[in-house]
Scaffold this active site. Structure first.
Site, PDB file in Angstrom:
ATOM      1  N   THR A  57      45.107 -13.956 -49.235  1.00 56.09           N
ATOM      2  CA  THR A  57      46.191 -14.990 -48.835  1.00 56.09           C
ATOM      3  C   THR A  57      45.545 -16.260 -49.110  1.00 56.09           C
ATOM      4  O   THR A  57      44.507 -16.367 -49.376  1.00 56.09           O
ATOM      5  CB  THR A  57      46.743 -15.038 -47.259  1.00 56.09           C
ATOM      6  N   TYR A  76      38.264 -19.354 -33.462  1.00 48.27           N
ATOM      7  CA  TYR A  76      39.611 -18.395 -34.334  1.00 48.27           C
ATOM      8  C   TYR A  76      39.126 -17.186 -33.678  1.00 48.27           C
ATOM      9  O   TYR A  76      39.942 -16.516 -33.121  1.00 48.27           O
ATOM     10  CB  TYR A  76      38.911 -18.329 -35.627  1.00 48.27           C
ATOM     11  N   ASP A  81      57.989 -22.836 -39.992  1.00 49.24           N
ATOM     12  CA  ASP A  81      56.555 -23.346 -40.483  1.00 49.24           C
ATOM     13  C   ASP A  81      56.495 -24.761 -40.560  1.00 49.24           C
ATOM     14  O   ASP A  81      57.802 -25.367 -40.104  1.00 49.24           O
ATOM     15  CB  ASP A  81      56.493 -22.715 -41.876  1.00 49.24           C
ATOM     16  N   LYS A  84      41.917 -15.072 -31.404  1.00 48.39           N
ATOM     17  CA  LYS A  84      42.540 -13.849 -31.758  1.00 48.39           C
ATOM     18  C   LYS A  84      42.292 -12.849 -30.671  1.00 48.39           C
ATOM     19  O   LYS A  84      43.075 -11.938 -30.441  1.00 48.39           O
ATOM     20  CB  LYS A  84      41.922 -13.570 -33.090  1.00 48.39           C
ATOM     21  N   VAL A 120      54.559 -24.595 -34.210  1.00 49.27           N
ATOM     22  CA  VAL A 120      54.642 -23.703 -33.324  1.00 49.27           C
ATOM     23  C   VAL A 120      53.980 -24.075 -31.847  1.00 49.27           C
ATOM     24  O   VAL A 120      54.108 -23.661 -30.928  1.00 49.27           O
ATOM     25  CB  VAL A 120      54.196 -22.380 -33.352  1.00 49.27           C
TER      26      VAL A 120
HETATM   27  P1  NAD Z   1      48.244 -18.347 -44.424  1.00 47.90           P
HETATM   28  O1  NAD Z   1      47.563 -19.778 -44.413  1.00 47.90           O
HETATM   29  O2  NAD Z   1      48.361 -18.045 -46.034  1.00 47.90           O
HETATM   30  O3  NAD Z   1      49.363 -18.679 -43.740  1.00 47.90           O
HETATM   31  C1  NAD Z   1      49.584 -19.033 -42.478  1.00 47.90           C
HETATM   32  C2  NAD Z   1      50.813 -19.967 -42.336  1.00 47.90           C
HETATM   33  O4  NAD Z   1      50.977 -20.513 -40.980  1.00 47.90           O
HETATM   34  C3  NAD Z   1      51.164 -21.202 -43.319  1.00 47.90           C
HETATM   35  O5  NAD Z   1      52.217 -21.356 -44.109  1.00 47.90           O
HETATM   36  C4  NAD Z   1      50.944 -22.517 -42.297  1.00 47.90           C
HETATM   37  O6  NAD Z   1      51.760 -23.484 -42.714  1.00 47.90           O
HETATM   38  C5  NAD Z   1      51.413 -21.759 -41.070  1.00 47.90           C
HETATM   39  N1  NAD Z   1      51.190 -22.489 -39.819  1.00 47.90           N
HETATM   40  C6  NAD Z   1      49.806 -23.087 -39.596  1.00 47.90           C
HETATM   41  N2  NAD Z   1      50.142 -23.752 -38.588  1.00 47.90           N
HETATM   42  C7  NAD Z   1      51.090 -23.803 -38.015  1.00 47.90           C
HETATM   43  C8  NAD Z   1      51.955 -24.272 -37.290  1.00 47.90           C
HETATM   44  N3  NAD Z   1      51.253 -25.002 -36.193  1.00 47.90           N
HETATM   45  N4  NAD Z   1      53.353 -23.952 -36.747  1.00 47.90           N
HETATM   46  C9  NAD Z   1      54.002 -23.399 -37.604  1.00 47.90           C
HETATM   47  N5  NAD Z   1      53.446 -22.749 -38.986  1.00 47.90           N
HETATM   48  C10 NAD Z   1      51.863 -23.036 -38.749  1.00 47.90           C
HETATM   49  O7  NAD Z   1      47.565 -17.432 -43.782  1.00 47.90           O
HETATM   50  P2  NAD Z   1      47.380 -15.695 -43.653  1.00 47.90           P
HETATM   51  O8  NAD Z   1      46.141 -15.280 -44.305  1.00 47.90           O
HETATM   52  O9  NAD Z   1      48.893 -15.203 -44.342  1.00 47.90           O
HETATM   53  O10 NAD Z   1      47.410 -15.669 -42.121  1.00 47.90           O
HETATM   54  C11 NAD Z   1      48.597 -15.022 -41.236  1.00 47.90           C
HETATM   55  C12 NAD Z   1      48.013 -14.720 -40.080  1.00 47.90           C
HETATM   56  O11 NAD Z   1      47.272 -13.705 -40.309  1.00 47.90           O
HETATM   57  C13 NAD Z   1      47.287 -15.734 -39.327  1.00 47.90           C
HETATM   58  O12 NAD Z   1      47.456 -15.837 -38.012  1.00 47.90           O
HETATM   59  C14 NAD Z   1      45.798 -15.433 -39.792  1.00 47.90           C
HETATM   60  O13 NAD Z   1      44.873 -16.016 -38.590  1.00 47.90           O
HETATM   61  C15 NAD Z   1      46.173 -13.870 -39.502  1.00 47.90           C
HETATM   62  N6  NAD Z   1      44.967 -13.228 -40.161  1.00 47.90           N
HETATM   63  C16 NAD Z   1      44.621 -13.501 -41.607  1.00 47.90           C
HETATM   64  C17 NAD Z   1      43.604 -12.769 -42.140  1.00 47.90           C
HETATM   65  C18 NAD Z   1      43.390 -12.953 -43.690  1.00 47.90           C
HETATM   66  O14 NAD Z   1      42.362 -12.310 -44.379  1.00 47.90           O
HETATM   67  N7  NAD Z   1      44.051 -13.677 -44.453  1.00 47.90           N
HETATM   68  C19 NAD Z   1      42.869 -11.837 -41.515  1.00 47.90           C
HETATM   69  C20 NAD Z   1      43.355 -11.535 -40.269  1.00 47.90           C
HETATM   70  C21 NAD Z   1      44.108 -12.376 -39.564  1.00 47.90           C
END
Ligand code: NAD
Length: 264
Positions: free
Chosen positions: A205, A170, A51, A174, A78
């Site tokens: 989240t 976004y 992270d 995706k 990343v």
């Molecule tokens: P979150 O924001 O709680 O966690 C995302 C994590 O990614 C964070 O810890 C952040 O520091 C890390 N991150 C961001 N940019 C980064 C980088 N360049 N290098 C390394 N780490 C990095 O989000 P979440 O809701 O747990 O999301 C997890 C995944 O699920 C994401 O890909 C998000 O797009 C996807 N998603 C989320 C939802 C939702 O409703 N929460 C729905 C569909 C998809």
């Protein structure tokens, strides 16, 4: 590390299912990534959290109630190929194998289309698409050596239709994750490696809470067939299943987990 409620499943997992496996989880310091760290470690895997700021591995282990030696933490952006390469080298130098990669890092700015700057456009695609590409490219050679591998990429409902709250970048990112997932599934299946995507809907989240204040979130989910917000552990259980031997015949799939918000 930002911990939300709902990170751990209420029932205990088979603690030996992934024993001896080595996993990398990007975006593993928060939300669904953190829940996936727990689900994999609870099944016996050793997990490296990648992270932006390396979270405290001991703190994660304590919070998730898993043995400290199962968690490693490395600061990685990343989108940076050099840092990604060094992080995978460190895991391989220490563990000499890599079996599971979960690409959960993502960002979802809600910017209106005409206000998206080129910089922001590139950043959103860089984290989800380029970051997933870089990590897969580093992980796959090690998985090929072992003749077994599991990659689980995070797409979204936004990858199948359009985002509820994130911007056009976004949604585009995706969709891109699904294309990469399908291509790699076809290419690496014969080597014992499966590549799948999860497509979560609205999950509780820090990301979702940042985009939709709680009253808006509650209102948004009221019309879902399962009328509530999803919990991180529910997605993590799906990730852990896809990362197991039990899911050996599933590859190239984009698995919905959204309370019925999108039924296709
Ligand atoms: P979150 O924001 O709680 O966690 C995302 C994590 O990614 C964070 O810890 C952040 O520091 C890390 N991150 C961001 N940019 C980064 C980088 N360049 N290098 C390394 N780490 C990095 O989000 P979440 O809701 O747990 O999301 C997890 C995944 O699920 C994401 O890909 C998000 O797009 C996807 N998603 C989320 C939802 C939702 O409703 N929460 C729905 C569909 C998809």
């Amino acid at each position: 590390m930002s911990v939300t409620a709902g990170l751990r499943a209420p029932t205990s997992a088979d603690s030996t299912e992934l024993a001896g496996r080595v996993a990398v989880v990007t975006g593993g310091a928060s939300g669904m990534g953190l829940a996936a760290v727990h689900a994999l470690a609870a099944r016996g895997a050793t997990v490296a959290v990648f992270d932006l700021a390396a979270p405290d591995a001991e703190e994660i282990a304590t919070a998730l109630v898993v043995p400290a030696e199962r968690i490693r933490s490395i600061a990685v952006d990343v989108t940076d190929g050099g840092r990604v390469g060094r992080a995978f080298d460190a895991v391989l130098a220490e563990r000499a194998r890599l079996d599971i990669l979960v690409n959960a890092a993502g960002i979802a700015p809600p910017t209106a289309f005409e206000d998206i700057t080129e910089t922001e456009w590139h950043r959103v695609l860089a984290v989800s698409v380029h970051g997933t590409f870089l990590c897969c490219q580093r992980a796959l050679p090690a998985m090929r050596v072992g003749g077994w591998g599991r990659i689980v990429n995070f797409s979204s409902t936004a990858g199948k239709t359009i985002s509820t709250a994130g911007g056009a970048h976004y949604t585009t990112a995706k969709h891109g994750v699904l294309g990469l997932t399908r291509h790699l599934a076809k290419a690496y299946g014969p080597g014992g490696i499966t590549v799948n995507a999860v497509c979560p809907g609205l999950i509780d989240t820090p990301m979702a809470r940042g985009l939709l204040p709680p009253p808006v979130l509650e209102e948004a989910v009221r019309s879902f067939p399962v009328p509530r917000v999803g919990l991180p552990w529910e997605v993590a259980e799906l990730v852990a299943f896809l990362a197991s031997d039990r899911a050996a015949y599933i590859t190239g799939a984009a698995v919905d987990i959204n309370g019925g918000d999108l039924i296709v």
